[in-house]
Design a protein around this motif. Structure first.
Motif, PDB file in Angstrom:
ATOM      1  N   THR A  43       1.685 -50.652 -69.078  1.00 53.28           N
ATOM      2  CA  THR A  43       2.210 -52.108 -68.604  1.00 53.28           C
ATOM      3  C   THR A  43       1.635 -52.422 -67.330  1.00 53.28           C
ATOM      4  O   THR A  43       1.369 -51.664 -66.548  1.00 53.28           O
ATOM      5  CB  THR A  43       3.678 -51.934 -68.457  1.00 53.28           C
ATOM      6  N   ALA A  44       1.718 -53.567 -67.160  1.00 55.47           N
ATOM      7  CA  ALA A  44       1.161 -54.128 -65.695  1.00 55.47           C
ATOM      8  C   ALA A  44       2.078 -55.372 -65.405  1.00 55.47           C
ATOM      9  O   ALA A  44       2.399 -56.287 -66.045  1.00 55.47           O
ATOM     10  CB  ALA A  44      -0.174 -54.775 -65.947  1.00 55.47           C
ATOM     11  N   GLU A  45       2.547 -55.006 -64.109  1.00 58.04           N
ATOM     12  CA  GLU A  45       3.615 -56.503 -63.473  1.00 58.04           C
ATOM     13  C   GLU A  45       3.340 -56.458 -61.981  1.00 58.04           C
ATOM     14  O   GLU A  45       2.876 -55.542 -61.603  1.00 58.04           O
ATOM     15  CB  GLU A  45       5.143 -55.817 -63.772  1.00 58.04           C
ATOM     16  N   ALA A  46       3.742 -57.399 -61.475  1.00 56.31           N
ATOM     17  CA  ALA A  46       3.670 -57.733 -60.296  1.00 56.31           C
ATOM     18  C   ALA A  46       5.142 -58.156 -59.579  1.00 56.31           C
ATOM     19  O   ALA A  46       5.624 -59.009 -60.339  1.00 56.31           O
ATOM     20  CB  ALA A  46       2.636 -58.754 -59.677  1.00 56.31           C
ATOM     21  N   GLU A  47       5.646 -57.845 -58.392  1.00 56.85           N
ATOM     22  CA  GLU A  47       6.820 -58.282 -57.622  1.00 56.85           C
ATOM     23  C   GLU A  47       6.283 -59.148 -56.696  1.00 56.85           C
ATOM     24  O   GLU A  47       5.407 -58.398 -55.810  1.00 56.85           O
ATOM     25  CB  GLU A  47       7.733 -57.192 -57.362  1.00 56.85           C
ATOM     26  N   ILE A  48       6.813 -60.383 -56.527  1.00 56.88           N
ATOM     27  CA  ILE A  48       6.366 -61.195 -55.678  1.00 56.88           C
ATOM     28  C   ILE A  48       7.669 -61.432 -54.722  1.00 56.88           C
ATOM     29  O   ILE A  48       8.505 -62.248 -55.268  1.00 56.88           O
ATOM     30  CB  ILE A  48       5.679 -62.608 -56.275  1.00 56.88           C
ATOM     31  N   SER A  49       7.386 -61.430 -53.483  1.00 54.36           N
ATOM     32  CA  SER A  49       8.452 -61.665 -52.504  1.00 54.36           C
ATOM     33  C   SER A  49       7.803 -62.853 -51.404  1.00 54.36           C
ATOM     34  O   SER A  49       6.697 -62.696 -50.901  1.00 54.36           O
ATOM     35  CB  SER A  49       8.876 -60.602 -51.698  1.00 54.36           C
ATOM     36  N   VAL A  50       8.595 -64.040 -51.531  1.00 53.49           N
ATOM     37  CA  VAL A  50       8.200 -65.026 -50.953  1.00 53.49           C
ATOM     38  C   VAL A  50       9.275 -65.231 -49.544  1.00 53.49           C
ATOM     39  O   VAL A  50      10.544 -65.092 -49.845  1.00 53.49           O
ATOM     40  CB  VAL A  50       8.098 -66.296 -51.317  1.00 53.49           C
ATOM     41  N   TYR A  51       8.740 -65.596 -48.164  1.00 50.48           N
ATOM     42  CA  TYR A  51       9.648 -65.925 -47.144  1.00 50.48           C
ATOM     43  C   TYR A  51       9.541 -67.304 -46.787  1.00 50.48           C
ATOM     44  O   TYR A  51       8.455 -67.804 -46.755  1.00 50.48           O
ATOM     45  CB  TYR A  51       9.299 -64.891 -46.191  1.00 50.48           C
ATOM     46  N   LYS A  52      10.693 -67.659 -46.316  1.00 43.65           N
ATOM     47  CA  LYS A  52      10.698 -69.151 -45.543  1.00 43.65           C
ATOM     48  C   LYS A  52      11.398 -69.089 -44.152  1.00 43.65           C
ATOM     49  O   LYS A  52      12.488 -68.626 -44.368  1.00 43.65           O
ATOM     50  CB  LYS A  52      11.527 -70.169 -46.509  1.00 43.65           C
ATOM     51  N   VAL A  53      10.733 -69.617 -43.125  1.00 45.59           N
ATOM     52  CA  VAL A  53      11.248 -69.617 -41.850  1.00 45.59           C
ATOM     53  C   VAL A  53      11.791 -70.949 -41.639  1.00 45.59           C
ATOM     54  O   VAL A  53      11.167 -72.025 -41.711  1.00 45.59           O
ATOM     55  CB  VAL A  53      10.309 -69.045 -40.728  1.00 45.59           C
ATOM     56  N   TYR A  54      13.116 -70.977 -40.921  1.00 44.95           N
ATOM     57  CA  TYR A  54      13.680 -72.187 -41.062  1.00 44.95           C
ATOM     58  C   TYR A  54      14.638 -72.092 -39.590  1.00 44.95           C
ATOM     59  O   TYR A  54      15.232 -71.169 -39.310  1.00 44.95           O
ATOM     60  CB  TYR A  54      14.278 -72.900 -42.120  1.00 44.95           C
ATOM     61  N   GLU A  55      15.094 -73.448 -39.088  1.00 43.75           N
ATOM     62  CA  GLU A  55      16.137 -73.358 -38.020  1.00 43.75           C
ATOM     63  C   GLU A  55      17.225 -74.152 -38.628  1.00 43.75           C
ATOM     64  O   GLU A  55      17.099 -75.121 -39.395  1.00 43.75           O
ATOM     65  CB  GLU A  55      15.497 -74.067 -36.996  1.00 43.75           C
ATOM     66  N   ASP A  56      18.346 -73.727 -37.989  1.00 42.27           N
ATOM     67  CA  ASP A  56      19.631 -74.445 -38.475  1.00 42.27           C
ATOM     68  C   ASP A  56      20.559 -74.349 -37.087  1.00 42.27           C
ATOM     69  O   ASP A  56      20.761 -73.266 -36.626  1.00 42.27           O
ATOM     70  CB  ASP A  56      20.470 -73.665 -39.481  1.00 42.27           C
ATOM     71  N   ASN A  57      20.984 -75.348 -36.586  1.00 39.17           N
ATOM     72  CA  ASN A  57      21.812 -75.492 -35.598  1.00 39.17           C
ATOM     73  C   ASN A  57      21.112 -74.635 -34.227  1.00 39.17           C
ATOM     74  O   ASN A  57      21.899 -73.997 -33.638  1.00 39.17           O
ATOM     75  CB  ASN A  57      23.114 -74.967 -35.443  1.00 39.17           C
ATOM     76  N   GLY A  58      19.931 -74.847 -34.216  1.00 42.44           N
ATOM     77  CA  GLY A  58      19.152 -74.259 -32.860  1.00 42.44           C
ATOM     78  C   GLY A  58      18.859 -72.773 -33.220  1.00 42.44           C
ATOM     79  O   GLY A  58      18.020 -72.188 -32.310  1.00 42.44           O
ATOM     80  N   ALA A  59      19.312 -71.923 -34.500  1.00 42.25           N
ATOM     81  CA  ALA A  59      19.205 -70.647 -34.722  1.00 42.25           C
ATOM     82  C   ALA A  59      17.999 -70.584 -35.604  1.00 42.25           C
ATOM     83  O   ALA A  59      17.779 -71.334 -36.389  1.00 42.25           O
ATOM     84  CB  ALA A  59      20.311 -69.895 -35.005  1.00 42.25           C
ATOM     85  N   LYS A  60      17.069 -69.685 -35.376  1.00 47.86           N
ATOM     86  CA  LYS A  60      15.960 -69.546 -36.493  1.00 47.86           C
ATOM     87  C   LYS A  60      16.408 -68.502 -37.545  1.00 47.86           C
ATOM     88  O   LYS A  60      17.058 -67.329 -37.205  1.00 47.86           O
ATOM     89  CB  LYS A  60      14.776 -68.638 -35.603  1.00 47.86           C
TER      90      LYS A  60
END
Lengths: 424, 470
Positions: A43-60
């Motif tokens: 078998t052949a598989e891939a795990e893909i993790s994606v990340y998103k940086v954002y701000e909310d009420n001045g916090a990151k």
């Protein structure tokens, strides 16, 4: 490898980590001495993790989400999944963190004498080794499963990771049975990263012997407090308390207060002081961090905290990855000397667990040798032990004799004093 | 609403039919199980949130089985095309069936392979995909915050999982398709005093969508309260106690202590004591035990991973052991009818006899009467784990909470952690009362030994029994 960078750009993903795994295994399943099923997996598989940086009420914040795809999926199918992961990552409100700069390397083929023969041949070699020891007069192999595995792992990330390795292992389990005077069995599992034919033979031999002894055991130990001796696979289970408590993911939420420099074995160690090193089971962690042997505990004092990138960043420590192997030097006492006192040597539990939250180790006894300190030994079965590492750790005694398992190298036996036993 | 079928299966079905046809030219029996599953896990705790697919729930691939005239062989893969069919057939003929060389093989007959064709789907109310990541994470986050209000709480973890799977089974005479969805939710609440961390866990599950979520999340205040209670728990004095078990603990006894022992692949291997007790009393006459599809829970399906149509198996009938459960190959070895319990962790793994939804039927008693009937005993709650011992019917189960009962009343004192031991029939024969309702939970998974994880549910009513505790 698929052009993930192009897919990520088309989806607007800036941060990602991808692990492609191609797995093959040859599998043999036996009942008694007969081959009951042959299997092959590819078998052949891939795990893909994606990340998103954002701000909310001045916090990151940095959110993440992961998806699993087949290597044969089309780019359009993968793109659709990546988009859904990115959407989900936008609602994961995790405190901001950074990844350590990734590393690049050529493919590392982990050195092993398992490399060379086909997986089917390896499975057959181990089967032959197991059955070469199946010649006890009373105890015998009831059933056996063998998996000869090869994994090709390739990791890439948006922050510079591009590493790959090939690793072979042979793992499996067998059940030994003895019918007289009582019909009993012993479950045993194994995992090797080398052509450990003599090791598997020894394991079969010792398992058949303890199964024969269990067939003779009738009485339950009397309830009370005992000095308990544990050996073989139960020793790493007890020791697992320390790497679990020293993991950043355990420390960050407050389950553990371990800090480098702490006397984690207690203030007044009267038994063997713990000296533990972290070992390596793969050249890179599951996050692509290069792994190397490291000092973990020296004379009962914590030297290293390990863990994932995220929790290590939160704690402000070096991001060294999760370690799953420990190496200990031989202990101070001969195994035979440990048993020269009134003690209960438990050689088989139905299940034995170390709970790193509350420090309790517990399990139901399937076979134990009850020593009276005067040279007499009784086989006992039934009842359970329930001890606390906090009560036992300052007085532990480790054996001079050692053992080598896939995730543990160190003393073969450990003595834990004054442990509660439920019995007659 | 009905769970929809899979595009992958629909589009590739002709190829899989061709694969089976090609194999049937050389083998008396050939089948293929195709799986397309998609599952997601969500969690929110003090450390943050996680959302993602897990390999055990999301997988797309197939397993081919052939009969070589005496024994069986399987190939698991996840690449299918016209070219791949040729490669797979060649590999099976030249490599797979010769694995093991000259080792003597088990001898089995050819499966009967009776003609059956259907396509069935389970129902759901709220599709987690339609509800969306944002709404699910918002719900979990609100409950997490609620659970963290007391300063003695170290962490309150909230989880939700679901899996939507489609399976196709093809053989010479079978063409079966099923589309199923289950969902579960769980709360983990930790309290801490000194070095000791206590944990309380509660969960719920259903066959369907995330309509279950609000039910489990509404328990957060109770869960936090119990986690705090646990800080004052004491170790128990080992001994035999008169106990009332809550439905979750009953479920653990049903599943771990007895259920594993009636998995008939263990009969074939001569590893199960139950084989010798068929037709005999193994439990109190109050006990009737089932496994199968008579309830809607996380392990309900229409056919198993070997193409056997699922059923409702009565295992214990009024205290008498009447039947085990079996996969196809074990049934052939034993000359019995397969019960539809051949299950795989995924298309990548072998099928074994596995439980599905396993439970005791309820009795006629009220829980308050059961507690009132105990002079000096315990109410056992919150099972943690268990390990089977089919060979000797030994019990090893761990529970988190034993509440003291004195003169028919709960005193408020708690013992923890607790190890249950003893001989299974002794425990089951000592059952003297059963409550009048049952409850099943399928949030967890079951292993065969230490691997082969499959979704199961278990449960039953409150039971009163004598149990050795340590």
């Amino acid at each position: 490898m698929r052009d993930y960078a192009k897919i990520m750009r088309s989806c607007g993903v800036e941060d990602y980590f991808i692990t492609e795994t191609v797995s093959e295994s040859a599998e043999l399943f036996f009942i008694k001495k007969k081959l009951d099923m042959r299997r092959y997996k590819n078998t052949a598989e891939a795990e893909i993790s994606v990340y998103k940086v954002y701000e909310d009420n001045g916090a990151k914040f940095k959110g993440g989400a992961s998806v699993i795809v087949n290597l044969t999926d089309t780019d359009a199918e993968v793109t659709e999944k990546v988009k859904s992961a990115l959407y989900g990552a936008g609602f994961v409100k995790n405190k901001y963190y950074e990844f350590a700069k990734g590393v690049k390397s050529d493919t590392i083929i982990m050195e092993s004498d398992l490399n060379g023969p086909s997986l089917s041949e390896l499975a057959k070699k181990f089967a032959d080794a197991v059955y070469s020891e199946d010649c006890d007069e009373k105890a015998f192999i009831n059933s056996l499963e063998i998996f000869a595995n090869e994994e090709k792992v390739h990791m890439v990330s948006s922050y510079g990771t591009d590493v790959s390795y090939v690793k072979r292992t042979v793992e499996g389990e067998f059940v030994a049975q003895c019918k007289e005077p009582n019909d009993v069995e012993t479950y045993q599992s194994f995992e090797y990263d080398s052509l450990a034919l003599s090791e598997i033979k020894n394991l079969v031999k010792s398992t058949l012997a303890l199964t024969r002894d269990r067939a003779e055991a009738v009485n339950m130990p009397k309830a009370g407090n005992y000095d308990i001796v544990l050996s073989d696979k139960y020793v790493p289970e007890v020791i697992s308390f320390y790497p679990t408590r020293a993991n950043a993911a355990f420390i960050y939420p407050g389950y553990s207060e371990f800090k480098v420099g702490d006397k984690v074995q207690g203030e007044n160690v009267k038994g063997d002081a713990l000296n533990i090193r972290f070992g390596v089971t793969a050249p890179f962690s599951e996050e692509g961090i290069p792994m190397k042997e490291r000092s973990f505990i020296e004379n009962g004092v914590l030297k290293t905290i390990h863990g994932s990138q995220r929790f290590s960043y939160y704690l402000g420590i070096e991001q060294i990855g999760n370690y799953d192997k420990v190496i200990l030097p031989a202990g101070s006492t001969k195994f035979a000397e440990m048993l020269n006192r009134p003690c209960l040597h438990v050689v088989n539990f139905s299940d034995f667990q170390m709970d790193s939250y509350d420090g309790h180790f517990k399990g139901e006894i399937r076979l134990a040798y009850l020593y009276d300190g005067k040279g007499n030994v009784e086989f006992v079965t039934g009842g359970s032990i329930n001890g606390s590492i906090f009560d036992s750790q300052e007085d532990i005694v480790l054996s001079e004799e050692t053992q080598k398992l896939a995730q543990y190298e160190g003393p073969r036996a450990i003595l834990l004093k004054g442990v509660a036993v439920a019995g007659e | 609403m009905k769970v929809k079928d899979s595009n992958y299966i629909r589009e590739n079905k002709p190829l899989f039919k061709e694969l089976v046809s090609e194999l049937l030219k050389d083998y008396k029996y050939a089948s293929v199980l195709v799986n397309d599953s998609f599952g997601k896990s969500y969690s929110v705790s003090k450390t943050g949130a996680n959302v993602g697919e897990r390999g055990i729930y999301t997988a797309k691939g197939f397993v081919v089985k052939v009969y070589d005239g005496g024994c069986y062989a399987e190939y698991s893969g996840n690449e299918i095309s016209e070219t791949e069919i040729d490669k797979i057939v060649k590999f099976i003929k030249t490599e797979l069936v010769s694995m093991g060389g000259d080792i003597e093989k088990s001898q089995y007959p050819v499966p009967t392979d009776e003609p059956v064709t259907f396509q069935k789907s389970t129902d759901y109310e709220i599709d987690p995909v339609e509800l969306g990541d944002e709404a699910i994470i918002e719900k979990l986050t609100a409950v997490h915050k609620q659970g963290m209000k007391d300063e003695r709480i170290l962490n309150c973890g909230v989880m939700c999982q679901f899996q939507k799977y489609s399976k196709l089974f093809l053989s010479a005479n079978k063409d079966l398709e099923q589309n199923v969805m289950w969902a579960s939710g769980a709360l983990f609440v930790n309290s801490k005093r000194g070095d000791e961390v206590k944990e309380y866990y509660t969960s719920d599950s259903n066959l369907g969508g995330v309509e279950i979520l609000d039910t489990i999340l509404s328990r957060v205040d109770d869960a936090a309260h119990v986690a705090i209670e646990l800080l004052d728990s004491e170790p128990i004095k080992p001994g035999v106690y008169e106990c009332v078990c809550d439905p979750a603990t009953t479920g653990m006894i049903v599943h771990e202590a007895f259920g594993h022992g009636v998995e008939m692949d263990m009969f074939v291997k001569d590893r199960a004591l139950a084989k010798k007790f068929v037709g005999e009393y193994v439990a109190s006459a109050l006990v009737t035990m089932h496994d199968g599809n008579a309830v809607d829970q996380t392990a309900t399906y229409f056919f198993d991973d070997e193409g056997t149509v699922s059923s409702d198996t009565v295992i214990i009938d009024k205290g008498v052991l009447v039947s085990g459960i079996s996969d196809l190959q074990s049934a052939m070895a034993l000359g019995t009818k397969p019960t539809g319990n051949g299950r795989r962790e995924s298309y990548k793994r072998k099928a074994y006899t596995r439980m599905t939804n396993t439970y005791f039927e309820p009795g006629k008693d009220k829980v308050e009467d059961m507690i009132a009937s105990i002079k000096d005993g315990l109410l056992l709650e919150n099972p943690e784990s268990g390990m089977e011992d089919p060979k000797n019917w030994g019990i090893q189960c761990m529970v988190n909470i034993a509440r003291e009962i004195k003169d028919g009343k709960l005193t408020g004192k708690i013992f923890s952690p607790i190890v249950l031991t003893g001989y299974v029939p002794d425990l089951l024969k000592s059952i003297s009362m059963m409550s009048d309702t049952k409850k099943l939970d399928g949030a967890g998974m079951c292993g065969k030994g230490y691997k082969e994880w499959v979704k199961v549910s278990d449960g039953g009513p409150y039971i009163k029994a004598n149990i050795r505790l340590g």
